[in-house]
Design a protein around this motif. Structure first.
Motif, PDB file in Angstrom:
ATOM      1  N   ARG A 167      40.836  44.698  42.091  1.00 11.76           N
ATOM      2  CA  ARG A 167      42.178  44.817  42.671  1.00 11.76           C
ATOM      3  C   ARG A 167      42.617  46.271  42.760  1.00 11.76           C
ATOM      4  O   ARG A 167      43.187  46.702  43.764  1.00 11.76           O
ATOM      5  CB  ARG A 167      43.194  44.021  41.838  1.00 11.76           C
ATOM      6  CG  ARG A 167      43.254  42.559  42.156  1.00 11.76           C
ATOM      7  CD  ARG A 167      44.512  41.910  41.586  1.00 11.76           C
ATOM      8  NE  ARG A 167      44.821  42.292  40.215  1.00 11.76           N
ATOM      9  CZ  ARG A 167      44.411  41.626  39.128  1.00 11.76           C
ATOM     10  NH1 ARG A 167      43.646  40.562  39.252  1.00 11.76           N
ATOM     11  NH2 ARG A 167      44.767  42.039  37.934  1.00 11.76           N
TER      12      ARG A 167
ATOM     13  N   GLN B 180      40.762  47.953  45.580  1.00  8.12           N
ATOM     14  CA  GLN B 180      41.278  47.507  46.875  1.00  8.12           C
ATOM     15  C   GLN B 180      42.601  48.186  47.217  1.00  8.12           C
ATOM     16  O   GLN B 180      42.830  48.564  48.366  1.00  8.12           O
ATOM     17  CB  GLN B 180      41.452  45.989  46.883  1.00  8.12           C
ATOM     18  CG  GLN B 180      40.145  45.245  46.917  1.00  8.12           C
ATOM     19  CD  GLN B 180      40.309  43.754  46.701  1.00  8.12           C
ATOM     20  OE1 GLN B 180      41.276  43.275  46.090  1.00  8.12           O
ATOM     21  NE2 GLN B 180      39.349  42.970  47.194  1.00  8.12           N
ATOM     22  N   GLN B 181      43.458  48.348  46.236  1.00  4.83           N
ATOM     23  CA  GLN B 181      44.736  49.010  46.478  1.00  4.83           C
ATOM     24  C   GLN B 181      44.541  50.482  46.809  1.00  4.83           C
ATOM     25  O   GLN B 181      45.238  51.022  47.668  1.00  4.83           O
ATOM     26  CB  GLN B 181      45.670  48.858  45.263  1.00  4.83           C
ATOM     27  CG  GLN B 181      46.144  47.421  45.055  1.00  4.83           C
ATOM     28  CD  GLN B 181      46.938  46.882  46.239  1.00  4.83           C
ATOM     29  OE1 GLN B 181      47.669  47.602  46.906  1.00  4.83           O
ATOM     30  NE2 GLN B 181      46.775  45.615  46.509  1.00  4.83           N
TER      31      GLN B 181
ATOM     32  N   ARG C 235      43.329  50.612  50.326  1.00  6.27           N
ATOM     33  CA  ARG C 235      44.410  50.203  51.221  1.00  6.27           C
ATOM     34  C   ARG C 235      45.397  51.329  51.499  1.00  6.27           C
ATOM     35  O   ARG C 235      45.861  51.506  52.627  1.00  6.27           O
ATOM     36  CB  ARG C 235      45.127  49.014  50.613  1.00  6.27           C
ATOM     37  CG  ARG C 235      46.205  48.418  51.454  1.00  6.27           C
ATOM     38  CD  ARG C 235      46.766  47.225  50.758  1.00  6.27           C
ATOM     39  NE  ARG C 235      47.637  46.486  51.618  1.00  6.27           N
ATOM     40  CZ  ARG C 235      48.350  45.458  51.223  1.00  6.27           C
ATOM     41  NH1 ARG C 235      48.270  45.058  49.980  1.00  6.27           N
ATOM     42  NH2 ARG C 235      49.119  44.820  52.058  1.00  6.27           N
ATOM     43  N   TYR C 236      45.744  52.084  50.480  1.00  8.19           N
ATOM     44  CA  TYR C 236      46.783  53.082  50.639  1.00  8.19           C
ATOM     45  C   TYR C 236      46.283  54.526  50.761  1.00  8.19           C
ATOM     46  O   TYR C 236      47.051  55.403  51.105  1.00  8.19           O
ATOM     47  CB  TYR C 236      47.782  52.994  49.478  1.00  8.19           C
ATOM     48  CG  TYR C 236      48.556  51.703  49.525  1.00  8.19           C
ATOM     49  CD1 TYR C 236      49.525  51.495  50.497  1.00  8.19           C
ATOM     50  CD2 TYR C 236      48.292  50.680  48.629  1.00  8.19           C
ATOM     51  CE1 TYR C 236      50.233  50.310  50.569  1.00  8.19           C
ATOM     52  CE2 TYR C 236      49.000  49.481  48.687  1.00  8.19           C
ATOM     53  CZ  TYR C 236      49.955  49.295  49.656  1.00  8.19           C
ATOM     54  OH  TYR C 236      50.646  48.127  49.725  1.00  8.19           O
TER      55      TYR C 236
END
Length: 85
Positions: free
Chosen positions: A75, A78-79, A82-83
């Motif tokens: 997680r 992935q974050q 993503r950012y």
């Protein structure tokens, strides 16, 4: 006398991160404790304790006698992607 960034290193934290990095392997396949010991050069006891700590925080998980990256690490990654990408 100016300090370098390395002067602020928390050695144990760095070593635990190296254990986490040793879980990577070729395709994040589960790896044995002995493999992680070989990849890091740390003692079996330290690697086991580091893995248990990572497991308690969700960053590593055991599958039988092998270890892999945990859901929390996934997680987190992935974050970041993503950012930051």
């Amino acid at each position: 006398n100016r300090r370098t960034d390395a002067d602020y290193e928390i050695e144990t934290a760095s070593k635990v991160l190296m254990v986490l990095e040793a879980l990577e392997g070729a395709a994040f396949e589960p790896v044995a404790l002995a493999t992680i010991v070989g990849r890091t050069g740390f003692s079996r006891d330290f690697v086991f304790r580091a893995l248990k700590t990572l497991q308690l925080r969700g960053y590593a998980t055991s599958e039988g006698r092998k270890w892999t990256v945990g859901k929390r690490a996934v997680r987190f990654a992935q974050q970041v992607v993503r950012y930051k990408v």
